[in-house]
Design a protein around this motif. Structure first.
Motif, PDB file in Angstrom:
ATOM      1  N   PHE A 131       0.838  -1.200   0.000  1.00 20.68           N
ATOM      2  CA  PHE A 131       0.000   0.000   0.000  1.00 20.68           C
ATOM      3  C   PHE A 131       0.875   1.253   0.000  1.00 20.68           C
ATOM      4  CE2 PHE A 131      -3.304  -2.508   2.720  1.00 20.68           C
ATOM      5  CZ  PHE A 131      -3.653  -3.261   1.611  1.00 20.68           C
ATOM      6  N   GLU A 134       2.552   1.942  -3.269  1.00 20.96           N
ATOM      7  CA  GLU A 134       1.622   2.567  -4.213  1.00 20.96           C
ATOM      8  C   GLU A 134       1.618   4.087  -4.035  1.00 20.96           C
ATOM      9  OE1 GLU A 134      -0.618   1.544  -6.636  1.00 20.96           O
ATOM     10  OE2 GLU A 134       0.415  -0.391  -6.615  1.00 20.96           O
ATOM     11  N   ALA A 135       1.729   4.522  -2.768  1.00 19.90           N
ATOM     12  CA  ALA A 135       1.689   5.958  -2.478  1.00 19.90           C
ATOM     13  C   ALA A 135       2.953   6.683  -2.916  1.00 19.90           C
ATOM     14  CB  ALA A 135       1.477   6.175  -0.977  1.00 19.90           C
ATOM     15  N   ARG A 140       2.747  10.329  -8.110  1.00 19.07           N
ATOM     16  CA  ARG A 140       2.474  10.794  -6.750  1.00 19.07           C
ATOM     17  C   ARG A 140       3.652  11.619  -6.233  1.00 19.07           C
ATOM     18  NH1 ARG A 140      -1.317   7.596  -3.940  1.00 19.07           N
ATOM     19  NH2 ARG A 140      -3.021   7.103  -5.380  1.00 19.07           N
ATOM     20  N   GLU A 249     -11.009  11.523  -4.424  1.00 17.89           N
ATOM     21  CA  GLU A 249      -9.583  11.251  -4.545  1.00 17.89           C
ATOM     22  C   GLU A 249      -8.784  12.494  -4.167  1.00 17.89           C
ATOM     23  OE1 GLU A 249      -8.068   8.380  -5.466  1.00 17.89           O
ATOM     24  OE2 GLU A 249      -9.964   7.296  -5.678  1.00 17.89           O
ATOM     25  N   THR A 256      -4.355   6.935  -0.345  1.00 19.75           N
ATOM     26  CA  THR A 256      -3.943   5.579  -0.724  1.00 19.75           C
ATOM     27  C   THR A 256      -4.417   4.567   0.304  1.00 19.75           C
ATOM     28  OG1 THR A 256      -1.969   6.469  -1.809  1.00 19.75           O
ATOM     29  CG2 THR A 256      -1.969   4.124  -1.302  1.00 19.75           C
ATOM     30  N   ALA A 260      -7.066   1.517  -0.175  1.00 15.85           N
ATOM     31  CA  ALA A 260      -6.262   0.303  -0.376  1.00 15.85           C
ATOM     32  C   ALA A 260      -7.080  -0.958  -0.099  1.00 15.85           C
ATOM     33  CB  ALA A 260      -5.033   0.338   0.525  1.00 15.85           C
TER      34      ALA A 260
END
Length: 497
Positions: A131, A134-135, A140, A249, A256, A260
């Protein structure tokens, strides 16, 4: 002496002797002959007393007497130290099934919360790390840079034209503001900033040396920590629930974690979202604020000493600070005042200045693991030991980074040692472990470099700095995370040309 008192004293002495005997048998006589040498300390309490005298002092003492691999008995536990790049590769390469973080970092559970990071099995923890990964993806990171730059410009814009500041305190405040925006979300930054900053500070102060061994012991710092954690849960429960309902968002790490999903389709609870945010904040906040501070202090110290002829080679070449300033001038000539992800990435002189500061003063003295199975360690002199199952395994960035056989004149601040032509950190793998390494290298490394580069790019473009006194402050080794003592610098506003 009354017979009853004599009997009592005899029992007490007998029990103490039995405890000492069991300790000697457990820590020495039952150790396999192939195990690392055991540090010579008093039975039962000797290892703990050595720790209380300071981890770096004990590592230095037993590294000299025992070598790169040794075991220290601490109460009922055994801590085996792996010192330097030759002894430590398995520490960084081993999977969680062999060397695990969970058992040695469970003292963080009261702070982070249940169901996250060190309160879950390694499979779940790997998904939670996914997770976070991903951030930190490319797009990002580019948006985070815009937030970092905005926060830094506003922060330094509020300074006067000249004065004296404690650099450590000021940069700590700035890093908290940046972290709030990038990690915790705009709701916190715009509405709850002061309250959340205070509660996070209470969590921080609740992490004391006793916490490592007794995280639930009823002392005042722990009570304040637990109260702060409950208050944070109330604040974030409302924030997270609102985001879920609106299904909107945002460009922050909170977003995130809110959205998640585990591989089975389940999600983090609201409290677990908070726990993940606290874990990320604690992992990055100290490294960024402390390394930002040391970067400035060491650049200023080496510059002033070289100009005064105190350092060897003074006057023969540009100082590291002058190289960083020249780099900024070149960037300004090409891009003006703009600071983007790609522009920050291009700043090599500043990058190596930051990395060298982290080499000399990593915030964490020790990194720990728990051995689920025996493993072999071969030292630089070719000696092989078998570390038994059940040992706590430790390595020390702070100590290993100062080994003269790894880094030439290791106590000297010299960013050029890390440049491609020299690359002293690359000659032996795991020589530089400021961000850990291997399987558990810090995922926030790129974020930290970008944040510190943004801070110092804006600071150096707008101010001249002078270290008060010839020497940077000593490191404060009394805390769980090691930063400098009070760090006063003088500043004067100007535009870099």
């Amino acid at each position: 002496m009354p017979p009853a008192l004599l009997l009592f004293m005899t029992l007490v002495v007998g029990i103490l002797l039995l405890i000492i005997l069991v300790d000697v048998i457990y820590t020495r006589l039952l150790r396999p002959s192939s195990a690392p040498p055991t540090a010579l300390v008093l039975p039962v309490v000797g290892g703990m007393l050595s720790f209380l005298g300071g981890p770096l002092a004990l590592i230095s003492k037993f590294h000299a007497s025992c070598g790169e691999c040794f075991t220290l008995p601490v109460l009922h536990k055994r801590i085996t130290f792996l010192i330097g790049p030759h002894a430590s590769p398995f520490f960084f390469k081993a999977p969680d099934t062999a060397l695990s973080q969970k058992e040695v970092y469970e003292f963080n559970v009261p702070t982070f919360g249940k169901g996250v990071v060190f309160d879950v099995d390694h499979v779940t923890r790997a998904e939670q790390f996914r997770f976070f990964a991903e951030a930190l993806k490319g797009n990002r990171m580019r948006s985070y840079v815009q937030m970092m730059v905005k926060e830094a410009e506003e922060f330094f814009g509020a300074w006067g034209d000249e004065g004296v500041v404690d650099l450590r305190d000021e940069l700590s405040r700035l890093v908290v503001l940046t972290a709030s925006r990038c990690l915790l979300g705009k709701e916190v930054r715009e509405t709850f900033q002061d309250e959340v900053a205070h509660l996070v500070h209470e969590l921080d102060m609740g992490m004391v040396p006793l916490s490592v061994f007794f995280p639930y012991f009823p002392i005042e710092p722990h009570r304040r920590r637990d109260a702060a954690r409950k208050e944070l849960a109330k604040i974030f429960d409302g924030i997270v629930e609102k985001r879920r309902q609106e299904n909107r968002e945002e460009e922050d790490v909170l977003n995130t974690f809110v959205h998640a999903k585990y591989r089975d389709g389940s999600q983090l609870t609201n409290d677990q979202v908070l726990g993940m945010l606290i874990a990320v904040l604690f992992a990055g906040q100290h490294t960024s604020s402390i390394t930002s501070t040391w970067t400035g202090l060491l650049l200023l110290e080496s510059h002033q000493k070289q100009k005064k002829g105190i350092l060897e080679g003074s006057g023969k070449s540009a100082t590291f600070l002058e190289k960083v300033l020249d780099e900024q001038r070149k960037v300004i000539a090409e891009h003006g005042d703009e600071l983007t992800f790609d522009i920050l990435q291009s700043m090599d002189s500043l990058h190596f200045s930051i990395k060298e500061a982290l080499r000399m003063h990593p915030p964490l003295i020790m990194l720990l693991r728990y051995a689920h199975a025996p493993f072999d360690v071969t030292t630089s002199n070719g000696k092989t030991y078998t570390v038994p199952k059940g040992d706590i395994i430790a390595t020390s960035p702070a100590y290993s980074h100062r080994l003269d056989h790894v880094f030439d004149k290791a106590d000297e601040y010299k960013p050029s040692r890390l440049e491609p032509g020299a690359a002293e950190d690359a000659k032996v793998p795991f020589s530089f472990i400021g961000f850990g390494g291997g399987r558990h290298g810090c995922m926030g490394e790129a974020f930290a470099y970008l944040q510190i580069k943004a801070i110092w790019s804006i600071a150096l473009r707008n101010f001249e700095f002078e270290l008060i006194g010839d020497n940077a402050p000593e490191a404060d080794l009394t805390g769980m995370v090691v930063g400098p003592y009070a760090s006063q610098v003088r500043f004067k506003r100007r535009k870099l040309k």
